[in-house]
Design an enzyme around this catalytic site. Structure first.
Site, mmCIF file in Angstrom:
data_model
loop_
_atom_site.group_PDB
_atom_site.id
_atom_site.type_symbol
_atom_site.label_atom_id
_atom_site.label_comp_id
_atom_site.label_asym_id
_atom_site.label_seq_id
_atom_site.Cartn_x
_atom_site.Cartn_y
_atom_site.Cartn_z
ATOM 1 N N ASN A 1 54.983 47.168 -0.577
ATOM 2 C CA ASN A 1 54.072 48.182 -0.039
ATOM 3 C C ASN A 1 54.905 49.053 0.908
ATOM 4 O O ASN A 1 55.082 48.738 2.083
ATOM 5 C CB ASN A 1 52.923 47.496 0.696
ATOM 6 C CG ASN A 1 51.940 48.494 1.283
ATOM 7 O OD1 ASN A 1 52.209 49.692 1.331
ATOM 8 N ND2 ASN A 1 50.817 47.995 1.745
ATOM 9 N N ARG B 1 52.499 49.256 -4.376
ATOM 10 C CA ARG B 1 51.350 50.026 -3.931
ATOM 11 C C ARG B 1 51.723 51.499 -4.010
ATOM 12 O O ARG B 1 52.696 51.948 -3.405
ATOM 13 C CB ARG B 1 51.002 49.669 -2.490
ATOM 14 C CG ARG B 1 49.846 50.488 -2.001
ATOM 15 C CD ARG B 1 49.858 50.632 -0.519
ATOM 16 N NE ARG B 1 48.826 51.576 -0.113
ATOM 17 C CZ ARG B 1 48.818 52.171 1.067
ATOM 18 N NH1 ARG B 1 49.780 51.955 1.923
ATOM 19 N NH2 ARG B 1 47.863 53.001 1.366
ATOM 20 N N HIS C 1 42.829 53.835 -0.073
ATOM 21 C CA HIS C 1 42.462 52.486 0.382
ATOM 22 C C HIS C 1 41.638 51.749 -0.682
ATOM 23 O O HIS C 1 40.912 50.807 -0.357
ATOM 24 C CB HIS C 1 41.590 52.531 1.668
ATOM 25 C CG HIS C 1 42.350 52.912 2.903
ATOM 26 N ND1 HIS C 1 41.787 53.657 3.908
ATOM 27 C CD2 HIS C 1 43.612 52.647 3.295
ATOM 28 C CE1 HIS C 1 42.674 53.843 4.878
ATOM 29 N NE2 HIS C 1 43.788 53.239 4.521
ATOM 30 N N ARG D 1 45.848 61.217 12.410
ATOM 31 C CA ARG D 1 45.273 62.227 11.505
ATOM 32 C C ARG D 1 43.891 62.645 11.996
ATOM 33 O O ARG D 1 43.135 61.818 12.502
ATOM 34 C CB ARG D 1 45.171 61.655 10.088
ATOM 35 C CG ARG D 1 46.480 61.626 9.347
ATOM 36 C CD ARG D 1 46.366 60.888 8.023
ATOM 37 N NE ARG D 1 46.933 59.554 8.095
ATOM 38 C CZ ARG D 1 46.794 58.621 7.170
ATOM 39 N NH1 ARG D 1 46.086 58.876 6.087
ATOM 40 N NH2 ARG D 1 47.344 57.444 7.313
ATOM 41 N N GLU E 1 45.500 43.621 1.089
ATOM 42 C CA GLU E 1 45.929 44.562 0.048
ATOM 43 C C GLU E 1 47.057 44.001 -0.810
ATOM 44 O O GLU E 1 47.074 44.175 -2.019
ATOM 45 C CB GLU E 1 46.383 45.876 0.699
ATOM 46 C CG GLU E 1 45.214 46.765 1.099
ATOM 47 C CD GLU E 1 45.638 47.909 1.994
ATOM 48 O OE1 GLU E 1 46.147 47.645 3.095
ATOM 49 O OE2 GLU E 1 45.458 49.067 1.597
#
Ligand code: ADP
Length: 593
Positions: A7, A63, A151, A212, A359
């Protein structure tokens, strides 16, 4: 199978090795990118694995943040896939380029291991047009401008974990999943599928994030350009890197630090918390509306998992949805061992669940699933699709009956061959007469049989006014009597049946399907928009047979399959797939077909 998951994110590279046979994590590590750059950081992966004794890697999962329209599932990486991920890089500038370095690393150090890309966008491929379409010029939409969402791997994991915790099917739940980390998004999951999510064409839209901005008025681009003389790049850079909690708090993106400062009465930190919570609550309300309700609110990600006070702030004022948080449970959440505690009050209509996102594990699972499906799809192992034919009403006659109906010495005249060897339609037709009504011009099939058999649909039994049993062809014992009428006379005969749906197949086909004669199977017929599964389909095996499923006109209508109505068997364009089998050895089947 041992799967390495890489990832590669914007600021660090996480990598893990999972043993899928034992369902365990063998190794887990994270390296900050720091000043040495992506390539040098990623080159440390093989070194770290060798040092840990992890020398066997069977497959690698990567990922990849943005898969665009094209990638809707885990995908085997080849040169074309790499090129496509590169093309999508401008839409995920912080994430797709590192993933490509990860793939390059995998190819260099484990050239023989299959590399599978797992896309953050894939879970959101189900979002309907009303939710993923931006109201912008068509030319922009044609260029790919739409909400994709991110996500996805995390939201999918949360969905599965929640369902497992509640011992429910995902099909019965409306879940709002809040992934609150440095990147943050909310996802509306309606009965197992993502129907909306807060991130958009890029990972900038939606919630307030670490650095962000989330949602802003797109009008700021023109305004800031004119009033502050900022370029698009400068504005965009600020929205990605200098906004969110960092900008609001003036303290960086660490939620722990912001919460501490807010408790010490720092007004900027307090505003940051309020803006963050308010935005999240607004999305939750919107998604409850989008799904017409909500059964579960789930929290995950660094903030969602760890900040009881942020969960409290977000849930405040959601009582109108029937959500009542239990403060004691909320403040004593323990997530060890991948726990998924519920933190609502007993009378709360909405369950509130906190769980750690996994994840990496989910990516390994997707890779494992992908490789298993691929193995099943090996052409030499794939059972053939089954052509579907529709059988309209027809009649089989004995030679004596032919003569009674069409005249002494009469032989049936062949019209055309049917698909099963030796079977054909005759030129001759008869009227079938019941106590209530008549079915005219019913086709006779040849050659002659040892007993009469009249096959009609269940609907036509009402036309005739006779109840007919569902029977496999040839099984005419104890069947109702009616009248047949031909040009030379009438005759009374039993033999009225509604044909049991069945599949003809040769022994070789049966072997590939793993079936025995007389088994009953479930069969799916893909005929959108009325794709149908027929249960209790009888399997009939004979070296003379041709692989074909036979259904009657009622069944064809139910499955929206078009067919001819002229009393013989019409091959359709539809194909069927076997979905389940229950061996049944006690149905009576004669050798006659
Ligand atoms: P990423 O999106 O980078 O994976 P994480 O899911 O690790 O981010 O979440 C990072 C965020 O979680 C940071 O804002 C961090 O401050 C916050 N966080 C971690 N632990 C806590 C805690 N105990 N209380 C509040 N916030 C926390």
């Amino acid at each position: 199978m041992r799967i390495l998951v890489i990832n590669a994110g914007s600021s660090s590279v996480k990598f893990s090795v999972f043993d899928m046979d034992t369902q365990t994590t063998r190794f887990k590590h994270e390296i900050e990118i720091g000043t040495i750059g992506f390539k040098a950081t990623l080159a440390q992966i093989p070194v770290a694995l060798v040092e840990a004794g992890e020398t066997r890697i069977d497959a690698i999962g990567h990922r990849v943040a943005h898969g665009g329209e094209h990638f809707r599932d885990a995908t085997l990486v080849d040169d074309d896939v790499i090129a496509a991920i590169e093309v999508l890089a401008p839409l995920a500038p912080l994430h797709n380029p590192p993933a490509l370095y990860g793939i390059e690393t995998g190819r260099i150090y484990w050239p023989n291991a299959p590399q599978i890309a797992v896309f953050d966008t894939a879970f959101h491929a189900s979002i309907p047009a009303c939710a993923h379409t931006y109201a912008v010029p068509q030319a922009w939409r044609k260029a790919g401008l739409r909400r994709y969402g991110f996500h996805g791997t995390s939201h999918k994991y949360v969905m599965e974990r929640v369902a497992q915790e509640l011992k429910a099917s995902t099909r019965d739940l409306r879940i709002i999943s809040c992934h609150l980390g440095n990147g943050a998004s909310v996802c509306a999951i309606d009965r197992g599928v993502s129907v909306d999510t807060s991130m958009g064409v890029t990972a900038l839209e939606g919630l307030v994030m670490g650095s962000r901005s989330g949602d802003v008025d797109p009008g700021i681009f023109g305004y800031l350009q004119r009033s502050l003389a900022l370029s698009i790049d400068e504005i965009e850079n600020a929205l990605y890197h200098e906004s969110g909690l960092t900008a609001l708090s003036g303290l960086g993106n660490d939620m722990r630090r912001i919460e501490t400062a807010a408790a010490e009465a720092d007004p900027q930190a307090q505003l940051a918390l309020n803006v963050f919570a308010y935005r999240a609550r607004k999305y939750i309300g919107a998604y409850a509306a989008a799904m017409g309700g909500c059964d579960v609110l789930a929290f995950t990600g660094g903030i969602g998992e760890n900040s009881a006070s942020m969960r409290r702030r977000i849930c405040d004022r959601l009582e109108f949805l029937g959500l009542y948080l239990d403060e004691d449970r909320n403040s004593s959440v323990k997530l060890d061992g991948f726990a998924a505690p519920q933190i609502q009050q007993p009378h709360s209509r909405i369950r509130v669940i906190v769980t750690q996102t996994r994840e990496q594990w989910m990516i390994a699972k997707e890779v494992h699933r992908f490789l298993s499906v691929q193995a099943d799809k090996r052409p030499d192992q794939l059972p053939p699709a089954i052509p579907v034919a529709v059988s309209a009403h027809h009649v089989h006659l004995t030679q004596a009956s032919v003569e009674a109906l069409f005249g002494a010495g009469c032989q049936l005249t062949k019209q055309r061959d049917l698909s099963q060897a030796g079977a054909w339609t005759a030129v001759e037709t008869v009227n079938v007469i019941g106590p209530r009504g008549i079915i005219r011009s019913v086709r006779v099939l040849g050659p002659c049989r040892r007993s009469n058999q009249i096959e009609v649909s269940a609907t036509e039994t009402f036309t005739l006014g006779i109840e007919a049993p569902v029977r496999i062809s040839g099984d005419t014992a104890d069947t109702p009597t009616l009248t047949l009428e031909g040009p030379a006379g009438r005759l009374q005969t039993n033999g009225l049946i509604v044909a049991q749906r069945h599949i003809h197949m040769q022994p070789e086909d049966a072997k590939r399907f793993g079936l025995a004669d007389r088994d009953l199977v479930d069969v799916a017929i893909d005929s959108p928009p009325r794709t149908t599964v027929f249960r209790d389909v009888a399997v009939r095996i004979d070296p003379q047979f041709k692989l074909e499923m036979h259904i009657d006109t009622d069944e064809a209508n139910a499955a929206a399959i078009s067919h001819g109505g002229d009393g013989d068997l019409m091959l359709t364009l539809c194909h069927a797939r076997l979905t389940a089998c229950k061996p049944v050895r006690n149905i009576f089947i004669t050798t006659e077909s």
